[in-house]
Design a protein around this motif. Structure first.
Motif, PDB file in Angstrom:
ATOM      1  N   ILE A  53      24.837  40.010  39.429  1.00 20.09           N
ATOM      2  CA  ILE A  53      24.030  40.051  38.211  1.00 20.09           C
ATOM      3  C   ILE A  53      23.486  41.449  37.910  1.00 20.09           C
ATOM      4  O   ILE A  53      23.288  41.799  36.765  1.00 20.09           O
ATOM      5  N   LEU A  54      23.269  42.252  38.941  1.00 17.99           N
ATOM      6  CA  LEU A  54      22.677  43.572  38.737  1.00 17.99           C
ATOM      7  C   LEU A  54      23.686  44.642  38.334  1.00 17.99           C
ATOM      8  O   LEU A  54      23.299  45.735  37.950  1.00 17.99           O
ATOM      9  N   HIS A  55      24.964  44.329  38.413  1.00 17.99           N
ATOM     10  CA  HIS A  55      25.997  45.304  38.085  1.00 17.99           C
ATOM     11  C   HIS A  55      26.786  44.800  36.879  1.00 17.99           C
ATOM     12  O   HIS A  55      27.410  43.742  36.951  1.00 17.99           O
ATOM     13  N   PRO A  56      26.778  45.519  35.769  1.00 21.54           N
ATOM     14  CA  PRO A  56      27.429  45.040  34.544  1.00 21.54           C
ATOM     15  C   PRO A  56      28.917  44.710  34.706  1.00 21.54           C
ATOM     16  O   PRO A  56      29.376  43.694  34.189  1.00 21.54           O
ATOM     17  N   VAL A  57      29.666  45.541  35.420  1.00 22.75           N
ATOM     18  CA  VAL A  57      31.101  45.278  35.580  1.00 22.75           C
ATOM     19  C   VAL A  57      31.300  44.016  36.420  1.00 22.75           C
ATOM     20  O   VAL A  57      32.156  43.190  36.119  1.00 22.75           O
TER      21      VAL A  57
END
Length: 177
Positions: A53-57
């Motif tokens: 969830i914390l990393h867009p990719v």
């Protein structure tokens, strides 16, 4: 080969055998077991989703995995055949779709083990470092969790639809023991 690794490999091989076996032939439609599997796949899938969830990719790959798993589940349920035998309801899943989903899981799993062994993560565990096995599901490739979520979404949605479809089949509703 370390004994711990051998035990893990045996457990994983047994789990994969059971997964492949569920894709082939007639399976009893047991609502309790299906509900347990739904909950299990949702919990594990939520853990994978929360990690990305914390990393867009990673979030994009996770959403793509969930959508693809859902599409495959809806398509697969339409190809599932139901039959009543000796007072029990059975279903035969589509072998091709289930095999593709399982193959994605196996290929991803083998690739992850390969990268762990070649990068020395497993040897770090044997030397007392804690980052080796903990990083089994996290990796440098953000799309790997998305591949895992295809399987979790597929089976959770597929089993939910099977339970709903069982209630819609007029002649085949039977009491489970």
């Amino acid at each position: 080969m370390d004994q711990h690794i051998l035990v893990i490999v045996i457990i994983i091989a047994f789990m994969l055998y059971r997964r492949v076996r569920r894709n082939i032939g007639w399976q009893p439609l047991n609502q309790g077991r299906l509900m347990f599997r739904i909950v299990l796949f949702i919990i594990i899938g939520a853990l994978f989703l929360s990690e990305g969830i914390l990393h867009p990719v990673s979030l994009i790959s996770d959403v793509v995995g969930l959508v693809l798993g859902g599409i495959l589940a809806f398509y697969s349920v339409n190809l599932t055949v139901f039959e009543q035998r000796e007072g029990r309801l059975f279903y035969r899943p589509n072998i091709w779709i289930g095999s593709i989903v399982t193959a994605l899981f196996i290929i991803r799993f083998i690739y992850r083990f390969y990268t762990m062994f070649t990068s020395g993560m497993v040897s770090g565990v044997q030397q007392g470092q804690t980052n080796g096995w903990q990083s089994m599901y996290s990796g440098s490739n953000s799309w790997t969790a998305g591949l895992m979520l295809i399987m979790f979404a597929y089976y959770a949605i597929y089993y939910m639809i099977l339970i709903r479809k069982q209630k819609q089949l007029p002649d085949m509703n039977v009491n489970e023991t």
